[in-house]
Write a protein that holds these residues in place. Sequence first.
Motif, PDB file in Angstrom:
ATOM      1  N   THR A   1       0.832  -1.205   0.000  1.00 15.51           N
ATOM      2  CA  THR A   1       0.000   0.000   0.000  1.00 15.51           C
ATOM      3  C   THR A   1       0.868   1.257   0.000  1.00 15.51           C
ATOM      4  O   THR A   1       0.589   2.208  -0.738  1.00 15.51           O
ATOM      5  CB  THR A   1      -0.952   0.002   1.211  1.00 15.51           C
ATOM      6  N   LEU A   2       1.924   1.257   0.804  1.00 16.19           N
ATOM      7  CA  LEU A   2       2.839   2.403   0.830  1.00 16.19           C
ATOM      8  C   LEU A   2       3.468   2.618  -0.544  1.00 16.19           C
ATOM      9  O   LEU A   2       3.475   3.739  -1.068  1.00 16.19           O
ATOM     10  CB  LEU A   2       3.934   2.188   1.881  1.00 16.19           C
ATOM     11  N   LEU A   3       3.964   1.559  -1.146  1.00 17.79           N
ATOM     12  CA  LEU A   3       4.608   1.676  -2.459  1.00 17.79           C
ATOM     13  C   LEU A   3       3.620   2.097  -3.544  1.00 17.79           C
ATOM     14  O   LEU A   3       3.970   2.852  -4.447  1.00 17.79           O
ATOM     15  CB  LEU A   3       5.289   0.357  -2.827  1.00 17.79           C
ATOM     16  N   GLU A   4       2.378   1.634  -3.456  1.00 25.50           N
ATOM     17  CA  GLU A   4       1.378   1.997  -4.467  1.00 25.50           C
ATOM     18  C   GLU A   4       0.902   3.435  -4.317  1.00 25.50           C
ATOM     19  O   GLU A   4       0.494   4.059  -5.298  1.00 25.50           O
ATOM     20  CB  GLU A   4       0.188   1.041  -4.387  1.00 25.50           C
ATOM     21  N   SER A   5       0.950   3.970  -3.107  1.00 27.76           N
ATOM     22  CA  SER A   5       0.464   5.335  -2.887  1.00 27.76           C
ATOM     23  C   SER A   5       1.550   6.387  -3.148  1.00 27.76           C
ATOM     24  O   SER A   5       1.237   7.557  -3.319  1.00 27.76           O
ATOM     25  CB  SER A   5      -0.070   5.485  -1.464  1.00 27.76           C
ATOM     26  N   ALA A   6       2.798   5.967  -3.172  1.00 27.92           N
ATOM     27  CA  ALA A   6       3.906   6.912  -3.349  1.00 27.92           C
ATOM     28  C   ALA A   6       4.068   7.302  -4.810  1.00 27.92           C
ATOM     29  O   ALA A   6       3.809   6.512  -5.716  1.00 27.92           O
ATOM     30  CB  ALA A   6       5.205   6.294  -2.830  1.00 27.92           C
ATOM     31  N   ARG A   7       4.528   8.520  -5.026  1.00 27.29           N
ATOM     32  CA  ARG A   7       4.852   9.009  -6.361  1.00 27.29           C
ATOM     33  C   ARG A   7       6.264   9.601  -6.406  1.00 27.29           C
ATOM     34  O   ARG A   7       6.958   9.455  -7.391  1.00 27.29           O
ATOM     35  CB  ARG A   7       3.850  10.082  -6.819  1.00 27.29           C
ATOM     36  N   THR A   8       6.659  10.275  -5.314  1.00 23.54           N
ATOM     37  CA  THR A   8       7.949  10.954  -5.276  1.00 23.54           C
ATOM     38  C   THR A   8       8.790  10.403  -4.126  1.00 23.54           C
ATOM     39  O   THR A   8       8.332  10.360  -2.980  1.00 23.54           O
ATOM     40  CB  THR A   8       7.762  12.475  -5.106  1.00 23.54           C
ATOM     41  N   ILE A   9      10.006   9.993  -4.474  1.00 20.76           N
ATOM     42  CA  ILE A   9      10.928   9.411  -3.501  1.00 20.76           C
ATOM     43  C   ILE A   9      12.210  10.231  -3.500  1.00 20.76           C
ATOM     44  O   ILE A   9      12.781  10.495  -4.560  1.00 20.76           O
ATOM     45  CB  ILE A   9      11.253   7.944  -3.869  1.00 20.76           C
ATOM     46  N   ALA A  10      12.647  10.641  -2.314  1.00 21.45           N
ATOM     47  CA  ALA A  10      13.960  11.266  -2.171  1.00 21.45           C
ATOM     48  C   ALA A  10      14.927  10.160  -1.768  1.00 21.45           C
ATOM     49  O   ALA A  10      14.657   9.406  -0.831  1.00 21.45           O
ATOM     50  CB  ALA A  10      13.928  12.355  -1.105  1.00 21.45           C
ATOM     51  N   LEU A  11      16.024  10.040  -2.498  1.00 18.32           N
ATOM     52  CA  LEU A  11      16.986   8.977  -2.233  1.00 18.32           C
ATOM     53  C   LEU A  11      18.238   9.584  -1.597  1.00 18.32           C
ATOM     54  O   LEU A  11      19.048  10.208  -2.272  1.00 18.32           O
ATOM     55  CB  LEU A  11      17.316   8.229  -3.526  1.00 18.32           C
ATOM     56  N   VAL A  12      18.353   9.429  -0.279  1.00 13.56           N
ATOM     57  CA  VAL A  12      19.479   9.968   0.478  1.00 13.56           C
ATOM     58  C   VAL A  12      20.642   8.985   0.386  1.00 13.56           C
ATOM     59  O   VAL A  12      20.494   7.810   0.712  1.00 13.56           O
ATOM     60  CB  VAL A  12      19.090  10.215   1.953  1.00 13.56           C
ATOM     61  N   GLY A  13      21.778   9.491  -0.074  1.00 13.91           N
ATOM     62  CA  GLY A  13      22.933   8.623  -0.288  1.00 13.91           C
ATOM     63  C   GLY A  13      23.012   8.150  -1.726  1.00 13.91           C
ATOM     64  O   GLY A  13      23.682   7.167  -2.037  1.00 13.91           O
ATOM     65  N   ALA A  14      22.331   8.876  -2.606  1.00 15.06           N
ATOM     66  CA  ALA A  14      22.383   8.548  -4.036  1.00 15.06           C
ATOM     67  C   ALA A  14      23.826   8.609  -4.518  1.00 15.06           C
ATOM     68  O   ALA A  14      24.621   9.389  -4.014  1.00 15.06           O
ATOM     69  CB  ALA A  14      21.530   9.536  -4.830  1.00 15.06           C
ATOM     70  N   SER A  15      24.145   7.778  -5.484  1.00 25.96           N
ATOM     71  CA  SER A  15      25.502   7.745  -6.009  1.00 25.96           C
ATOM     72  C   SER A  15      25.496   7.898  -7.519  1.00 25.96           C
ATOM     73  O   SER A  15      24.552   7.479  -8.188  1.00 25.96           O
ATOM     74  CB  SER A  15      26.181   6.416  -5.641  1.00 25.96           C
TER      75      SER A  15
ATOM     76  N   ALA B   1      12.347   3.535 -13.409  1.00 23.32           N
ATOM     77  CA  ALA B   1      11.757   2.689 -14.454  1.00 23.32           C
ATOM     78  C   ALA B   1      10.363   2.213 -14.056  1.00 23.32           C
ATOM     79  O   ALA B   1       9.529   1.932 -14.924  1.00 23.32           O
ATOM     80  CB  ALA B   1      12.669   1.490 -14.741  1.00 23.32           C
ATOM     81  N   HIS B   2      10.108   2.160 -12.754  1.00 23.30           N
ATOM     82  CA  HIS B   2       8.796   1.718 -12.279  1.00 23.30           C
ATOM     83  C   HIS B   2       7.788   2.876 -12.249  1.00 23.30           C
ATOM     84  O   HIS B   2       6.612   2.660 -11.986  1.00 23.30           O
ATOM     85  CB  HIS B   2       8.926   1.074 -10.895  1.00 23.30           C
ATOM     86  N   GLY B   3       8.267   4.085 -12.524  1.00 19.81           N
ATOM     87  CA  GLY B   3       7.361   5.226 -12.630  1.00 19.81           C
ATOM     88  C   GLY B   3       7.483   6.268 -11.546  1.00 19.81           C
ATOM     89  O   GLY B   3       6.814   7.309 -11.606  1.00 19.81           O
ATOM     90  N   TYR B   4       8.305   6.022 -10.547  1.00 18.85           N
ATOM     91  CA  TYR B   4       8.467   7.007  -9.482  1.00 18.85           C
ATOM     92  C   TYR B   4       9.350   8.162  -9.945  1.00 18.85           C
ATOM     93  O   TYR B   4      10.251   7.982 -10.753  1.00 18.85           O
ATOM     94  CB  TYR B   4       9.147   6.384  -8.255  1.00 18.85           C
ATOM     95  N   ARG B   5       9.109   9.345  -9.403  1.00 25.65           N
ATOM     96  CA  ARG B   5      10.081  10.427  -9.531  1.00 25.65           C
ATOM     97  C   ARG B   5      11.038  10.255  -8.360  1.00 25.65           C
ATOM     98  O   ARG B   5      10.604  10.201  -7.201  1.00 25.65           O
ATOM     99  CB  ARG B   5       9.423  11.801  -9.448  1.00 25.65           C
ATOM    100  N   VAL B   6      12.317  10.141  -8.663  1.00 30.86           N
ATOM    101  CA  VAL B   6      13.316   9.928  -7.620  1.00 30.86           C
ATOM    102  C   VAL B   6      14.263  11.128  -7.609  1.00 30.86           C
ATOM    103  O   VAL B   6      14.882  11.439  -8.631  1.00 30.86           O
ATOM    104  CB  VAL B   6      14.100   8.620  -7.846  1.00 30.86           C
ATOM    105  N   ILE B   7      14.361  11.779  -6.466  1.00 31.34           N
ATOM    106  CA  ILE B   7      15.206  12.952  -6.303  1.00 31.34           C
ATOM    107  C   ILE B   7      16.435  12.548  -5.487  1.00 31.34           C
ATOM    108  O   ILE B   7      16.299  12.181  -4.316  1.00 31.34           O
ATOM    109  CB  ILE B   7      14.442  14.090  -5.603  1.00 31.34           C
TER     110      ILE B   7
END
Length: 147
Positions: free
Chosen positions: A11-25, A41-47
Amino acid sequence: MPLTADADIKTLLESARTIALVGASDRPDRASYGVMAKLQAHGYRVIPVNPQITGEHVHGEFVFRELAQLGDPIDIVDIFRNSSAAGEAVDQAIAIGAKAVWLQLGVINDAAAARAEAAGLQVVMDRCPAIEIPRLGVATIDRDPTD
């Protein structure tokens, strides 16, 4: 208590649209690099957030120094930091009003999880969304075309 039930995590993953990725490389050999690509690739906006590569781009997205710089609402803060450093990222997630924090595989910080939950955030700990999405059968995310 962190989310552990498959239905709750899905449910959490289906409701999310925008993810901030701390420690991105920006290094292809790092797990965060591959996970970011899979989430996109799964459709999320990842910052991506990483003070060491601020101002660069990873997978087409500008890298921010810290969560406080983000102007968009964040559904999940995905934390690629070691367990002892995860607390700082959790506190920043609370401060920006994120809806959830996700501590990656091997990242366990019970005190930080308790602070997040006390602030009303959902918590997932010691899991990877790139593993959970296919395992749980999470459908591809349809984002607003104006995103």
